[in-house]
Structures are given as structure tokens and as C-alpha cells.
Design a protein around this motif. Sequence first.
Motif, mmCIF file in Angstrom:
data_model
loop_
_atom_site.group_PDB
_atom_site.id
_atom_site.type_symbol
_atom_site.label_atom_id
_atom_site.label_comp_id
_atom_site.label_asym_id
_atom_site.label_seq_id
_atom_site.Cartn_x
_atom_site.Cartn_y
_atom_site.Cartn_z
ATOM 1 N N VAL A 87 16.741 58.148 7.998
ATOM 2 C CA VAL A 87 15.936 58.359 6.792
ATOM 3 C C VAL A 87 16.447 59.611 6.076
ATOM 4 N N ALA A 88 17.227 59.402 5.033
ATOM 5 C CA ALA A 88 17.963 60.490 4.382
ATOM 6 C C ALA A 88 17.065 61.585 3.830
ATOM 7 N N ASP A 89 15.906 61.217 3.299
ATOM 8 C CA ASP A 89 15.042 62.215 2.670
ATOM 9 C C ASP A 89 13.925 62.712 3.586
ATOM 10 N N ALA A 90 14.024 62.399 4.881
ATOM 11 C CA ALA A 90 13.066 62.913 5.865
ATOM 12 C C ALA A 90 13.811 63.714 6.931
ATOM 13 N N THR A 91 14.910 64.303 6.510
ATOM 14 C CA THR A 91 15.676 65.196 7.364
ATOM 15 C C THR A 91 16.299 66.264 6.476
ATOM 16 N N TRP A 92 16.843 67.285 7.085
ATOM 17 C CA TRP A 92 17.393 68.370 6.275
ATOM 18 C C TRP A 92 18.469 69.127 7.052
ATOM 19 N N ALA A 93 19.257 69.900 6.282
ATOM 20 C CA ALA A 93 20.315 70.731 6.842
ATOM 21 C C ALA A 93 20.235 72.107 6.198
ATOM 22 N N TYR A 94 21.043 73.034 6.700
ATOM 23 C CA TYR A 94 21.128 74.373 6.151
ATOM 24 C C TYR A 94 22.585 74.684 5.817
ATOM 25 N N PRO A 95 22.840 75.711 5.034
ATOM 26 C CA PRO A 95 24.228 76.065 4.710
ATOM 27 C C PRO A 95 25.053 76.310 5.976
ATOM 28 N N VAL A 96 26.336 75.999 5.881
ATOM 29 C CA VAL A 96 27.258 76.180 7.004
ATOM 30 C C VAL A 96 28.457 76.979 6.520
ATOM 31 N N GLN A 97 28.901 77.905 7.338
ATOM 32 C CA GLN A 97 30.081 78.708 6.981
ATOM 33 C C GLN A 97 31.322 78.134 7.661
ATOM 34 N N ILE A 136 15.266 57.128 12.452
ATOM 35 C CA ILE A 136 15.392 58.530 12.850
ATOM 36 C C ILE A 136 15.152 59.467 11.674
ATOM 37 N N ALA A 137 14.358 60.511 11.947
ATOM 38 C CA ALA A 137 14.111 61.581 10.981
ATOM 39 C C ALA A 137 14.048 62.890 11.749
ATOM 40 N N GLY A 138 14.065 64.014 11.024
ATOM 41 C CA GLY A 138 13.937 65.299 11.696
ATOM 42 C C GLY A 138 15.033 66.263 11.318
ATOM 43 N N ALA A 139 15.352 67.169 12.243
ATOM 44 C CA ALA A 139 16.303 68.240 11.917
ATOM 45 C C ALA A 139 17.118 68.657 13.151
ATOM 46 N N THR A 140 18.201 69.369 12.886
ATOM 47 C CA THR A 140 18.840 69.372 11.587
ATOM 48 C C THR A 140 19.791 68.192 11.491
ATOM 49 N N LEU A 141 19.998 67.739 10.265
ATOM 50 C CA LEU A 141 20.756 66.510 10.058
ATOM 51 C C LEU A 141 22.151 66.584 10.651
ATOM 52 N N ASP A 168 16.513 69.998 1.740
ATOM 53 C CA ASP A 168 15.384 69.270 1.159
ATOM 54 C C ASP A 168 14.104 69.970 1.574
ATOM 55 N N ALA A 169 13.480 70.645 0.652
ATOM 56 C CA ALA A 169 12.318 71.477 0.969
ATOM 57 C C ALA A 169 11.067 70.666 1.296
ATOM 58 N N VAL A 170 11.031 69.397 0.912
ATOM 59 C CA VAL A 170 9.824 68.586 1.159
ATOM 60 C C VAL A 170 10.062 67.478 2.173
ATOM 61 N N ALA A 171 11.185 67.531 2.867
ATOM 62 C CA ALA A 171 11.467 66.500 3.879
ATOM 63 C C ALA A 171 10.389 66.463 4.953
ATOM 64 N N LYS A 172 9.827 67.608 5.255
ATOM 65 C CA LYS A 172 8.804 67.682 6.310
ATOM 66 C C LYS A 172 7.577 66.854 5.935
#
Length: 202
Positions: free
Chosen positions: A141-151, A115-120, A31-35
Motif C-alpha cells: 500500500v504505497a500511501d500507507a507507508t513512508w520513508a525518510y531522507p537517505v545520504q 503490507i503497510a507500515g515503515a520504513t518503506l 508522507d506525513a499522513v500515511a499513519k
Amino acid sequence: MSDAKQSNALLIIDAQKAFERLEQEGAVPSDAVAKTRIATLLKAYRAAELPVIHVRHASLEPHSYFQSHLPGFEVMAAARERAGEVVVTKHVNSAFIGTELEAILHDRGVRSLTIAGATLNHCVETTARMAANLGFRVRLVADATWAYPVQSLDGVTFPASLVHAMSLANLNGEFADIVTTNDVVGHLAARPPVRPDDIPEV
């Protein structure tokens, strides 16, 4: 201040500039605008005079951007702390391990956390799980946090959106109530103001 005013607190986890460095290097958040929504939550909690607690990660890993002496340790502009707000520094995923967070919450009469922040899927999920196990009610808060791709172990890359969705599914109902920024802001706006006679004499 009455228990009613102190019963819920906003917990912002690891909203630090190290993530900006990672994204400059190509990491794509779910989510690029979660911040920006973190800034919205902070504004709403400050207006409601409810506690705000910031968690920063000070990595002990030698190659981490989150080391306390590096620029990545600094807080993002959208989540900048204000004087008087609690700042907790952690060294592992959970904000409760090796910190005084639990004692601070009990001392302030906090019984539930937003709770909000990173990474989810890392520090946010770990802290939310532990908070629930410790007896706090958790709203994530689902839209105020974010994750990145995972392998995966076999080399498959799971996109950030899938990682985000899976982490929410892991927490939903079992460890947290999943909400949106609008849900939280609307709830705070609907709260009745505290009357002077609600505040006990000291």
C-alpha cells in the motif's frame, strides 16, 4: 472460518512511537499522513473480519529508540492492536527472520499479504521481498507507508520522496503489486459476504 475469509491478511510493520521521536528531532517523512491511512486499513480489515497481523521491531542496538524497554517500542495510536490480533516481534529488517510469522500465515490459510507500515525502504521492502520469495502474493500500500531522507556514500542527500518512489519501483511487479489505500478499501467493500453454508463444520 472458511479459507475464502482467511486467504488475505493485513500486515502492519513497525508502526511504532520511535518514528514520532525521530520526527520530533527533525526527520521528515515522505508522507506525513500515511499513519492515518493505516488506521483506515485497520478499520476496513476488521469490518471484513480478515486477519490483521502487527509487527513490532525490538532493536538490539544500544542507542536505538526501538529497544523493547523504551517508549519508542510502543505502537502508534493510529495502529493500536486489538485483543486477539497477532503481534510478532522481530529484531532484524525482515519480519520472517527469527519469528513464527510464516508458520502463523500458513496455519491461518493466508496466501496473500497487504503490507503497510515503515520504513518503506528498510523493513517494509525487506519483508515484502521475502514474502514474495516464500510464495505469498504481496500488495504493497504505497500511501500507507513512508520513508525518510537517505545520504549516499558520497554525501548526497536523497529526499524522502525520491527514496519512497525508488523503493516502490524496486518492488513493483517483481515482488509486489503496488496499490493505494482507496484501492484496498474499495476491494474489500466489493467482496461478497460469506454465506453460512460457505463455512465448513468443525
